[in-house]
Scaffold this motif. Sequence first.
Motif, mmCIF file in Angstrom:
data_model
loop_
_atom_site.group_PDB
_atom_site.id
_atom_site.type_symbol
_atom_site.label_atom_id
_atom_site.label_comp_id
_atom_site.label_asym_id
_atom_site.label_seq_id
_atom_site.Cartn_x
_atom_site.Cartn_y
_atom_site.Cartn_z
ATOM 1 N N GLY A 62 2.104 97.800 66.430
ATOM 2 C CA GLY A 62 1.671 97.735 65.177
ATOM 3 C C GLY A 62 2.636 96.856 64.360
ATOM 4 N N TRP A 63 3.733 96.339 65.066
ATOM 5 C CA TRP A 63 4.748 95.170 64.232
ATOM 6 C C TRP A 63 4.202 93.985 64.531
ATOM 7 C CZ3 TRP A 63 10.736 97.027 65.160
ATOM 8 C CH2 TRP A 63 10.886 97.942 64.596
ATOM 9 N N LYS A 64 4.280 93.231 63.642
ATOM 10 C CA LYS A 64 3.754 91.802 63.957
ATOM 11 C C LYS A 64 4.693 90.839 62.973
ATOM 12 C CE LYS A 64 -0.090 91.652 60.288
ATOM 13 N NZ LYS A 64 -1.261 91.350 60.130
ATOM 14 N N LEU A 65 4.845 89.704 63.435
ATOM 15 C CA LEU A 65 5.648 88.637 62.683
ATOM 16 C C LEU A 65 5.162 88.143 61.326
ATOM 17 C CD1 LEU A 65 6.450 86.050 65.424
ATOM 18 C CD2 LEU A 65 7.864 88.029 64.957
ATOM 19 N N TYR A 66 6.012 88.142 60.480
ATOM 20 C CA TYR A 66 5.689 87.378 59.314
ATOM 21 C C TYR A 66 5.311 86.115 59.383
ATOM 22 C CZ TYR A 66 7.183 90.252 55.079
ATOM 23 O OH TYR A 66 7.230 91.112 54.123
ATOM 24 N N ASP A 67 4.130 85.662 58.812
ATOM 25 C CA ASP A 67 3.505 84.276 58.986
ATOM 26 C C ASP A 67 4.161 83.531 57.848
ATOM 27 O OD1 ASP A 67 1.826 84.833 56.936
ATOM 28 O OD2 ASP A 67 0.428 85.441 58.205
ATOM 29 N N PRO A 68 3.895 82.187 57.694
ATOM 30 C CA PRO A 68 4.297 81.306 56.400
ATOM 31 C C PRO A 68 3.872 81.514 55.169
ATOM 32 C CG PRO A 68 4.214 80.126 58.636
ATOM 33 C CD PRO A 68 3.756 81.479 58.972
ATOM 34 N N LYS A 69 2.448 82.140 55.241
ATOM 35 C CA LYS A 69 1.714 82.211 54.153
ATOM 36 C C LYS A 69 2.414 83.642 53.240
ATOM 37 C CE LYS A 69 -2.701 80.544 55.383
ATOM 38 N NZ LYS A 69 -4.225 80.487 55.640
ATOM 39 N N ASP A 70 2.524 84.536 54.329
ATOM 40 C CA ASP A 70 3.412 85.804 53.467
ATOM 41 C C ASP A 70 4.499 85.667 53.315
ATOM 42 O OD1 ASP A 70 1.022 87.349 53.664
ATOM 43 O OD2 ASP A 70 1.199 87.707 55.850
ATOM 44 N N LEU A 71 5.478 84.766 53.802
ATOM 45 C CA LEU A 71 6.767 84.463 53.330
ATOM 46 C C LEU A 71 6.923 83.866 52.099
ATOM 47 C CD1 LEU A 71 8.488 83.516 56.883
ATOM 48 C CD2 LEU A 71 8.837 85.643 55.434
ATOM 49 N N LEU A 72 5.698 82.839 51.776
ATOM 50 C CA LEU A 72 5.793 82.128 50.789
ATOM 51 C C LEU A 72 5.461 83.066 49.363
ATOM 52 C CD1 LEU A 72 3.960 78.994 51.805
ATOM 53 C CD2 LEU A 72 6.209 79.352 51.242
ATOM 54 N N LYS A 73 5.154 84.373 49.705
ATOM 55 C CA LYS A 73 4.600 85.057 48.763
ATOM 56 C C LYS A 73 6.002 86.049 48.336
ATOM 57 C CE LYS A 73 0.143 86.220 50.309
ATOM 58 N NZ LYS A 73 -0.864 87.287 50.903
ATOM 59 N N LEU A 74 6.969 86.085 48.933
ATOM 60 C CA LEU A 74 8.457 86.468 48.592
ATOM 61 C C LEU A 74 8.889 86.024 47.188
ATOM 62 C CD1 LEU A 74 9.945 86.781 52.044
ATOM 63 C CD2 LEU A 74 8.850 88.644 50.819
ATOM 64 N N THR A 75 9.677 86.624 46.603
ATOM 65 C CA THR A 75 10.172 86.205 45.415
ATOM 66 C C THR A 75 11.713 86.517 45.344
ATOM 67 O OG1 THR A 75 8.483 86.773 43.930
ATOM 68 C CG2 THR A 75 10.387 86.188 42.752
ATOM 69 N N PRO A 76 12.763 85.571 45.495
ATOM 70 C CA PRO A 76 12.464 84.107 45.396
ATOM 71 C C PRO A 76 11.632 83.442 46.523
ATOM 72 C CG PRO A 76 14.890 84.536 45.457
ATOM 73 C CD PRO A 76 14.224 85.831 45.421
ATOM 74 N N VAL A 77 11.152 82.559 46.776
ATOM 75 C CA VAL A 77 10.608 82.113 47.938
ATOM 76 C C VAL A 77 11.805 81.506 48.930
ATOM 77 C CG1 VAL A 77 9.134 80.399 49.001
ATOM 78 C CG2 VAL A 77 8.501 81.495 46.784
ATOM 79 N N PRO A 78 11.978 81.844 50.069
ATOM 80 C CA PRO A 78 12.953 81.513 51.013
ATOM 81 C C PRO A 78 13.109 79.816 51.347
ATOM 82 C CG PRO A 78 11.876 82.864 52.047
ATOM 83 C CD PRO A 78 11.204 82.960 50.859
ATOM 84 N N LEU A 79 13.931 79.125 51.221
ATOM 85 C CA LEU A 79 13.922 77.705 51.732
ATOM 86 C C LEU A 79 14.586 77.500 52.997
ATOM 87 C CD1 LEU A 79 14.588 76.233 48.167
ATOM 88 C CD2 LEU A 79 12.350 76.128 49.689
ATOM 89 N N TYR A 80 15.142 78.690 53.726
ATOM 90 C CA TYR A 80 15.679 78.493 54.824
ATOM 91 C C TYR A 80 15.034 79.834 55.640
ATOM 92 C CZ TYR A 80 19.056 78.991 58.630
ATOM 93 O OH TYR A 80 19.801 78.953 59.868
ATOM 94 N N ILE A 81 14.408 79.342 56.705
ATOM 95 C CA ILE A 81 13.853 80.236 57.825
ATOM 96 C C ILE A 81 14.312 80.040 59.092
ATOM 97 C CG2 ILE A 81 11.546 80.907 58.638
ATOM 98 C CD1 ILE A 81 11.482 81.190 55.752
ATOM 99 N N GLN A 82 14.637 80.999 59.541
ATOM 100 C CA GLN A 82 15.604 80.896 60.767
ATOM 101 C C GLN A 82 14.612 81.781 61.804
ATOM 102 O OE1 GLN A 82 19.056 83.161 62.294
ATOM 103 N NE2 GLN A 82 20.056 81.209 61.223
ATOM 104 N N TYR A 83 14.519 81.371 63.103
ATOM 105 C CA TYR A 83 13.781 81.968 64.349
ATOM 106 C C TYR A 83 14.829 82.046 65.268
ATOM 107 C CZ TYR A 83 9.142 80.848 61.967
ATOM 108 O OH TYR A 83 8.200 80.685 61.154
ATOM 109 N N GLN A 84 14.596 83.402 65.807
ATOM 110 C CA GLN A 84 15.762 83.904 66.945
ATOM 111 C C GLN A 84 14.880 84.335 68.185
ATOM 112 O OE1 GLN A 84 18.963 86.132 65.664
ATOM 113 N NE2 GLN A 84 19.254 87.025 67.709
#
Length: 337
Positions: free
Chosen positions: A315-337
């Motif tokens: 049931g867990w899935k990755l945040y995709d870019p479209k959903d991350l852009l809905k965050l407030t404030p919108v993050p300007l640094y995205i890190q993948y591990q």
Amino acid sequence: MKSKQAMKLKLGGALALAFLWGATLTSCNSKAAAEETARQDKEIAAAAAADSVKAAKVVADSLAAKAKADSIDLATKAILPHKRIIAYYGNPMSKRMGILGELPPKQMLKKLDEEVKTWNAVDPATPVQPALHVIVVTAQGQPGKGGKYRLRMSDHVADSVISWAKQRNAIVFLDIQIGQSTLQEEIPRLEKWLKLPQVHLGIDPEFAMKNGGIPGRRVGTVDAADINYATGFLADVAKRYNLPPKILVVHRFTQRMVTNYQNIRLRPNVQFVMHMDGWGDRILKKSTYNDYIKKEPVQYTGFKIFYKNDTKKPGWKLYDPKDLLKLTPVPLYIQYQ
């Protein structure tokens, strides 16, 4: 006889009066001259003062114009907020610390290219700046040779990642997990890389055991004073080597990981990112972002995606870019591990 005497007295009085009148005139003339001199001195002093004020204003205006020009110049050269940083994190010596070391360099860079392409398509208004975020000081469960519960990577690690980054015009973050060491002890030795315009810094409070703990057994912490040392060091490097603003990324997923956040000092030559570093399902990650990043704002924000841990359970899935852009404030640094 009497009239002669009276005449003498009258003449004497007249002479005395004339003397007094002359003395009075002389006194008046002297007073007038003194007043005129004083007036002229006052005018000269006022003119000099006016010139000084005018000169001071010219200097102040010049300094203000230079400061404004410098500020505009720094803002123009700065990466944030003009671009969004998409970073791959890890250590090339380990396949377990992140995507940066999990895949061979060519495959890793190709996968990064795909993420960059996706982000550019989703948010074309904010161009992507690719990055490699490499751990150059790793926390250890044993005290080690220096007794600091940390291991410094050889120069080859940083040099290799910097060379890979050049193939993609990517920037590089040197990340430090200080164990029982200090930022004052670990950061200066990185200057030979930090003086490069494309190299920046990351700090991981999770493994900063300032109270003598063992990394991995509990979550560590850094204070605003520690962070201010780091930003001060970066600002000094930027000024001495005439570099664009440096970026400092600080990882965080608990309240205690960063104390006295309101005392973090912002500097013109340094851009600050508080980075949400927690893993789990999307609800947990969002609440962590809101609680420890949004509610305690500093400057810019970041968000980490774990390719494996964020999909660990059904049931867990990755945040995709479209959903991350809905965050407030919108993050300007995205890190993948």
